[in-house]
Each structure stands twice: as C-alpha cells, then as structure tokens.
Design a protein around this motif. Structure first.
Motif, short mmCIF file in Angstrom:
data_model
loop_
_atom_site.label_atom_id
_atom_site.label_comp_id
_atom_site.label_asym_id
_atom_site.label_seq_id
_atom_site.Cartn_x
_atom_site.Cartn_y
_atom_site.Cartn_z
N ARG A 36 -15.18 21.13 -86.74
CA ARG A 36 -15.25 20.98 -85.28
C ARG A 36 -15.95 22.17 -84.63
N SER A 39 -19.14 17.35 -76.15
CA SER A 39 -17.87 17.39 -75.44
C SER A 39 -16.76 17.07 -76.45
N ASP A 40 -15.52 17.31 -76.08
CA ASP A 40 -14.41 17.02 -77.01
C ASP A 40 -14.40 15.54 -77.38
N GLU A 41 -14.64 14.69 -76.40
CA GLU A 41 -14.63 13.24 -76.67
C GLU A 41 -15.78 12.85 -77.58
N GLU A 81 -15.13 13.94 -81.26
CA GLU A 81 -14.20 13.09 -82.00
C GLU A 81 -14.87 11.78 -82.42
N GLN A 104 -19.55 21.39 -82.88
CA GLN A 104 -19.47 21.46 -81.42
C GLN A 104 -20.36 22.58 -80.90
#
Length: 382
Positions: free
Chosen positions: A184, A194-196, A199, A188
C-alpha cells in the motif's frame, strides 16, 4: 606485431584465482596470450599498473527503458535512445548486456507495452548495422499476473537476441510485497491513489494473480526449456518459492528477498543475483536482505547494476574491500565469469587465451574504481 594485434602491458591482470603484473595480447578480437611479465615490445600499450579485468556481463538492467521514456508520457525515437543507452553501458565497463524489457505492467497507463516492440526492433537494428559499441542481448521480464503476458511473450520468444527470461509476480501479498502494508505504501506513493482507488487496485491485482500467475509461470517456463533459454526467478522469498524455481529449471535467482531463499537457491546451484546499488547504498531500498550479508555468507554469485549502470564496477571493488568480503578475483567474477556461465556464454567473462577480448582497464583513485578504457571483442569502445 601486425595491425590486427595489440599488446597491453604493465597491467595488474585479474585472473581466475590471482592478480599478477604482466601483459596480454589481443589478436583478431580474441585474447591471444597472457604473460606474467611485462612486454618489451615497443608498440605495447603501457597500462601504468592499472587493473585489467574482463569486461562485465550485465544480466538485468532496465536502464534502456529510461532512454525510451525519459519523462512520464514522453517517448523518444528508438535508434537514438538505444545508442545513448549503449554508450552509457560501455562507459560503465559493461561489454555484454541483457537489456531487461518488461512484459505486463500493473500500471495500466504505462508506456512500456507501447514501446516494447520499438525497443526490441531498435536493439536489433543497432546490432545488425554494427552501430553498437557492445554486445546486446534481450532479457524478457514476464509479469505473470498480467492477463496478456503469455501472448506477448510468445510473440517475442523467437527473437534472435533473446537469451534470458525472468518470471515476476508483483501482486500484493507476493514475494517482494509479502507485506500488504508495504504494498500500500509503495503503490499509493508511486501512483498517488486515493484510499478508495488503492483498495480497488489491490482487489484487481489479487484477482489477476489468482487467474493467471500459476498458469503463466508454468507455460513460460516450459517454453524456455523447450527453446533452451536461460530462466530466472525473481524476488523468491521462501523455501517453497525456491523449490518451484528448481522444478522449472531456473538458472538464476534474481534478488531473493530473504536469507533462507538466497541460501537455498545457492545450495541448489542457482546463481544468486543481487543488485549493485544494494551494495553501494549499504542495503535494500525496499527493506529486503542486504547484499553484504550474502557476501559474508558466501552465497552472492552475481551482481547486477539493476537501475544504475555505474554501480556495478563500484560494487565489485566494495565487496573486495569488505572485512569479510571476497578476494578480488572472486569479486570480479560476480560481474564477469559467473553471470556469463549462468546464461551459457562460455566465450567471455575471463582473461584466458582464446576467449573474446572483452576487457576493462581500471584505475583505483581514493578507493574508487575508475574506468580508463574498454575493449569489446578487441575494439576499443571507450
């Protein structure tokens, strides 16, 4: 001495098991003779006590990709890009390079696939037209979790330049990225997800790994065995990974991430490769096993410049200077004889009569090795 002959004298020759002051004769692109005494021939080149070692053999560098895409979304013309890369390799003391080109990329916006055929064609062109300073071969890095990797590999498997294939899996939870948290952080930061979005990206890569990785790994390994192509593993982390690599007939263990994987690979006869930048920087940039530890254990067999060509020669002399390092001839072998043997090149990588006159003259200044001259098949290229 005729025009086809050269004599290099007053050189510290780095042989298989010793270093001696002497001379070396080149004839018709080959080493014609070695003497452990300086030559008195008036036309001999005085190396002034510098080291003379075999030209280095690089099995894994993605350096050429940087010339074809010098900035994000910027494509450079093929032949000039290939020639600029070739010049940097020669200046770094590398006389044989397996240019590593990636098949499959987790980044869907990457230009790698679009540039792949251009890079292969450009390499072939500069070799065919005798424009290259050094000897270029092809190394296909196959991302086995990518849906199109097998078909793309099959399209390039017949290239006359192809000499090495590596099997990679950069899916989350695998090998280099056994830690999902590390995965991650890396992706990232690299792609600014973005976090969404991150994932969703992880979910897609995991699904692709389940669907494709095992099948692609086996199919490509079998194709390499059928064609007599050298095969490399990549980022093996466990005993099970190594056992699988041995089953597939792997010759080179690229960048094992743990001590247990490196020791098991070495024990099974795989040539254990580590990155020269790992040596120069004093450790792995991704937190994996340090190359210096493998030197102390005696299981580091091959050095690769990876992403920084000039690091290769520097790393050779650094591991020779370590308190628990290799003797200089053994250190030099990690960038010359051992990588050549691992991929079946028996005509280079050593100073011995009859072999290609791929040579590197090195002067050590303030403990730093400096390239003075480079010969490839007897022709001075730097």
């Amino acid at each position: 001495m005729n025009a086809a002959e050269q004599i290099l004298t007053n050189a510290r020759l780095i042989l298989d098991d010793e270093v001696c002051l002497g001379s070396l004769k080149i004839r018709d692109g080959r080493i014609a003779g070695i003497d452990d005494t300086p030559s008195r021939h008036p036309g001999a080149l005085d190396c002034q006590g510098d080291y003379l070692m075999p030209g280095m053999v690089e099995l894994h560098t993605d350096n050429m990709e940087k010339y074809f895409q010098p900035r994000p979304k910027v494509a450079w013309p093929g032949r000039p890009a290939a020639l600029a890369h070739d010049a940097q390799m020669a200046a770094s003391g590398i006389t044989t390079v397996f240019d590593a080109l990636s098949i499959g990329d987790v980044d869907e916006q990457s230009m790698r696939h679009g540039a792949l055929l251009d890079m292969v064609d450009s390499l072939q062109a500069i070799m065919t037209d005798d424009m290259a300073r050094i000897d270029h071969r092809l190394h296909l890095r196959c991302e086995v979790c990518h849906p199109e990797t097998l078909s793309r590999f099959e399209a390039l498997a017949g290239s006359p330049l192809l000499g090495l294939v590596s099997l990679m899996d950069h899916a989350p939870g695998q090998r280099q990225f056994a830690s999902l948290e590390a995965y991650r952080t890396y992706y990232q930061g690299k792609y600014r997800f973005s976090d969404e979005a991150l994932e969703a990206f992880i979910e897609k890569q995991l699904a692709n790994s389940v669907l494709y990785s095992s099948a692609h790994r086996r199919a490509i390994a079998e194709a390499c065995q059928a064609r007599g192509l050298a095969l490399a593993s990549h980022d093996d982390a466990t005993i099970e990974h190594v056992a699988e690599s041995v089953e597939y007939g792997t010759r080179v263990a690229e960048f094992p991430t743990t001590r247990e994987a490196a020791e098991a690979s070495h024990r099974h006869g795989l040539a254990v490769m580590m990155g020269a930048p790992n040596v120069v920087r004093g450790g792995s940039h991704s937190g994996n096993i340090a190359a210096e530890e493998l030197v102390r254990l005696g299981v580091l067999d091959v050095l690769s410049s990876d992403y920084y060509p000039a690091a290769l020669l520097d790393a050779v002399f650094r591991i020779a200077g370590m308190a628990e390092g290799y003797p200089l001839p053994q250190a030099v072998a990690t960038a010359t004889r051992t990588p050549a043997e691992a991929v079946g090149l028996t005509d280079r990588g050593r100073l011995a009569p009859g072999l290609r006159a791929d040579l590197l003259r090195v002067r050590v200044v303030d403990d730093h090795p400096l390239v003075q001259r480079v010969w490839c098949a007897g022709r001075q290229v730097h």
